[in-house]
Design a protein around this motif. Structure first.
Motif, mmCIF file in Angstrom:
data_model
loop_
_atom_site.group_PDB
_atom_site.id
_atom_site.type_symbol
_atom_site.label_atom_id
_atom_site.label_comp_id
_atom_site.label_asym_id
_atom_site.label_seq_id
_atom_site.Cartn_x
_atom_site.Cartn_y
_atom_site.Cartn_z
ATOM 1 N N LYS A 174 73.691 51.544 70.362
ATOM 2 C CA LYS A 174 72.320 51.143 70.026
ATOM 3 C C LYS A 174 72.104 49.675 70.371
ATOM 4 O O LYS A 174 71.060 49.311 70.945
ATOM 5 C CB LYS A 174 72.084 51.368 68.528
ATOM 6 N N PHE A 175 73.075 48.838 70.045
ATOM 7 C CA PHE A 175 72.957 47.412 70.374
ATOM 8 C C PHE A 175 72.833 47.212 71.882
ATOM 9 O O PHE A 175 72.002 46.428 72.359
ATOM 10 C CB PHE A 175 74.158 46.630 69.856
ATOM 11 N N MET A 176 73.654 47.919 72.634
ATOM 12 C CA MET A 176 73.627 47.746 74.088
ATOM 13 C C MET A 176 72.284 48.168 74.678
ATOM 14 O O MET A 176 71.759 47.518 75.584
ATOM 15 C CB MET A 176 74.775 48.524 74.737
ATOM 16 N N SER A 177 71.714 49.252 74.169
ATOM 17 C CA SER A 177 70.411 49.695 74.683
ATOM 18 C C SER A 177 69.335 48.661 74.372
ATOM 19 O O SER A 177 68.484 48.361 75.221
ATOM 20 C CB SER A 177 70.045 51.061 74.093
ATOM 21 N N LEU A 178 69.362 48.084 73.168
ATOM 22 C CA LEU A 178 68.399 47.040 72.813
ATOM 23 C C LEU A 178 68.598 45.808 73.690
ATOM 24 O O LEU A 178 67.630 45.198 74.158
ATOM 25 C CB LEU A 178 68.548 46.670 71.335
ATOM 26 N N TYR A 179 69.852 45.439 73.901
ATOM 27 C CA TYR A 179 70.148 44.276 74.735
ATOM 28 C C TYR A 179 69.603 44.458 76.152
ATOM 29 O O TYR A 179 68.976 43.552 76.726
ATOM 30 C CB TYR A 179 71.654 44.037 74.792
ATOM 31 N N LEU A 180 69.846 45.635 76.743
ATOM 32 C CA LEU A 180 69.426 45.866 78.124
ATOM 33 C C LEU A 180 67.905 45.840 78.251
ATOM 34 O O LEU A 180 67.358 45.289 79.212
ATOM 35 C CB LEU A 180 69.986 47.202 78.619
ATOM 36 N N LEU A 181 67.196 46.440 77.281
ATOM 37 C CA LEU A 181 65.737 46.405 77.310
ATOM 38 C C LEU A 181 65.229 44.974 77.187
ATOM 39 O O LEU A 181 64.310 44.559 77.902
ATOM 40 C CB LEU A 181 65.172 47.267 76.176
ATOM 41 N N SER A 213 63.082 57.143 83.098
ATOM 42 C CA SER A 213 64.323 56.792 82.402
ATOM 43 C C SER A 213 64.530 55.296 82.551
ATOM 44 O O SER A 213 64.808 54.809 83.657
ATOM 45 C CB SER A 213 65.510 57.552 83.003
ATOM 46 N N ILE A 214 64.382 54.572 81.468
ATOM 47 C CA ILE A 214 64.522 53.119 81.547
ATOM 48 C C ILE A 214 65.960 52.727 81.872
ATOM 49 O O ILE A 214 66.205 51.690 82.505
ATOM 50 C CB ILE A 214 64.042 52.446 80.240
ATOM 51 N N VAL A 215 66.937 53.552 81.475
ATOM 52 C CA VAL A 215 68.336 53.248 81.795
ATOM 53 C C VAL A 215 68.558 53.340 83.306
ATOM 54 O O VAL A 215 69.249 52.501 83.899
ATOM 55 C CB VAL A 215 69.287 54.188 81.039
ATOM 56 N N PHE A 246 77.663 50.377 78.824
ATOM 57 C CA PHE A 246 76.597 51.289 78.410
ATOM 58 C C PHE A 246 76.570 52.539 79.292
ATOM 59 O O PHE A 246 76.410 53.661 78.801
ATOM 60 C CB PHE A 246 75.253 50.573 78.468
ATOM 61 N N LEU A 247 76.738 52.360 80.600
ATOM 62 C CA LEU A 247 76.733 53.512 81.496
ATOM 63 C C LEU A 247 77.982 54.371 81.329
ATOM 64 O O LEU A 247 77.940 55.583 81.556
ATOM 65 C CB LEU A 247 76.587 53.056 82.946
ATOM 66 N N LEU A 248 79.081 53.768 80.921
ATOM 67 C CA LEU A 248 80.249 54.566 80.553
ATOM 68 C C LEU A 248 79.892 55.505 79.410
ATOM 69 O O LEU A 248 80.199 56.714 79.448
ATOM 70 C CB LEU A 248 81.397 53.645 80.144
ATOM 71 N N ASP A 249 79.209 54.971 78.391
ATOM 72 C CA ASP A 249 78.789 55.785 77.250
ATOM 73 C C ASP A 249 77.797 56.857 77.684
ATOM 74 O O ASP A 249 77.871 58.011 77.242
ATOM 75 C CB ASP A 249 78.173 54.886 76.181
ATOM 76 N N MET A 250 76.857 56.492 78.567
ATOM 77 C CA MET A 250 75.878 57.473 79.040
ATOM 78 C C MET A 250 76.543 58.570 79.857
ATOM 79 O O MET A 250 76.138 59.734 79.802
ATOM 80 C CB MET A 250 74.806 56.769 79.874
ATOM 81 N N GLY A 251 77.564 58.206 80.632
ATOM 82 C CA GLY A 251 78.297 59.217 81.384
ATOM 83 C C GLY A 251 78.983 60.214 80.473
ATOM 84 O O GLY A 251 78.971 61.426 80.721
ATOM 85 N N ILE A 252 79.576 59.700 79.391
ATOM 86 C CA ILE A 252 80.208 60.587 78.409
ATOM 87 C C ILE A 252 79.174 61.509 77.775
ATOM 88 O O ILE A 252 79.381 62.730 77.664
ATOM 89 C CB ILE A 252 80.925 59.760 77.323
ATOM 90 N N SER A 253 78.026 60.939 77.372
ATOM 91 C CA SER A 253 76.977 61.738 76.725
ATOM 92 C C SER A 253 76.406 62.786 77.667
ATOM 93 O O SER A 253 76.210 63.941 77.283
ATOM 94 C CB SER A 253 75.854 60.815 76.233
#
Length: 323
Positions: free
Chosen positions: A41-48, A112-114, A212-219
């Motif tokens: 959650k922190f990483m997504s807020l940081y990137l935005l 997709s903002i990511v 963050f993209l590592l986490d998104m890849g897992i998800s």
């Protein structure tokens, strides 16, 4: 043709994309690798915050120009139109009923903002300039697709229970608020503001994006594995064909309005991506009968991995051809 594949392979060999692929591999081998929810959650807020602030700062450097309004209008048009193309493809390629097809279509008209952040990072790593106002275009493309999806559902499903989404649900979405707010703050504070926060929003950006993209890849990998029973060949093919269709529409519109390579690439990426945050929340309210497992699996489990691994280098090649 060999030059095309050489370009694609070079653009794939960047840390952000490779960390996403690592996440997919971890999910495939059923590794226990995971990122704590709070950290994600922190990483997504940081990137935005970072991408919004840098975009606003770039706008302040170049000034408010007519091409900003033209680009925003182009983004709005694409966001309205793409759901209709997606709905038509779904009706041709799958046996989805109109309600579920409309819900899926809305995801593909939004963004997709990511994926946008990953695309921006790819441009920076490649040394390709782009207009900071593309962040505003991204924010503008969040909502119109939802309205198109609701109209399609009401028109073709024959279900009188199709409801609306309160304006607050559309415009007060957390990602939209943070992205737009950071954009405005970056524009208002200009170079002085950037100097103050650069150690936070510039230096660690790529490293945090990799994690963050590592986490998104897992998800994404686990979503695909857990819901693969929902994906018949028609739906799976749609999840791969629709981003290319959206990319072509974005390429045509961006070329017509004269966007340069970097900004054209970002418009193509926005047109090709599918929402898995804002639109699912809206669809749960407006189309509660639609199957969330279908539209989430398509957007997050099929289209998102395709865009990050194959789509981004492909779209960058397209943008270079079109500008």
């Amino acid at each position: 043709m060999s030059a095309v594949f050489d370009t694609l392979s070079v653009n794939l060999m960047v840390p952000t994309i490779l960390f996403f692929i690592l996440g997919l591999v971890a999910a495939a081998v059923k590794s226990d690798l995971s990122i704590p929810e709070g950290a994600a959650k922190f990483m997504s807020l940081y990137l935005l915050l970072a991408i919004g602030f840098k975009g606003g700062n770039s706008l302040a450097e170049h000034g408010l120009r007519g091409d900003l309004l033209v680009a925003i209008m182009a983004g709005l048009l694409l966001s309205f139109v793409i759901p209709f193309a997606a709905f038509w493809l779904l009706r041709v390629m799958t046996r989805l009923d109109a309600m579920n097809a409309a819900a899926v279509a809305g995801h593909y008209g939004s963004i997709s903002i990511v994926t946008f952040v990953a695309a921006s990072s790819l441009l920076e790593l490649s040394g390709i300039a782009f207009d900071g106002y593309m962040v505003a275009v991204a924010a503008a493309m969040e909502v119109p697709a939802i309205l198109s999806a609701l109209w399609i559902a009401h028109r073709f499903s024959g279900d009188q229970a199709v409801g609306g989404v309160p304006a607050r649900e559309l415009f007060a979405n957390g990602s939209v608020v943070l992205l737009c707010g950071a954009f405005v703050i970056g524009a208002v504070t200009q170079d002085k503001g950037m100097e103050m926060v650069a150690p936070f929003v510039v230096t660690p950006f790529t490293g945090i994006l990799c994690l963050f993209l590592l986490d998104m890849g897992i998800s994404a990998g686990r979503s695909l594995l857990n819901n693969r029973h929902l994906l018949n060949p028609g739906l799976f093919s749609f999840g791969l064909l629709m981003p290319i269709t959206g990319a072509l529409l974005g390429w045509v519109v961006g070329s017509v309005i004269g966007l340069q390579t970097g900004s054209l690439f970002l418009l193509i990426v926005l047109s090709a991506s599918a929402s898995y945050i804002a639109v699912p929340a809206a669809m749960r309210i407006a189309l509660p009968k639609a199957e969330s497992g279908i539209y989430l699996t398509l957007s997050l489990g099929v289209t998102f991995p395709f865009n990050i691994t194959v789509g981004l280098p492909l779209y960058l090649w397209m943008a270079g051809m079109g500008s």
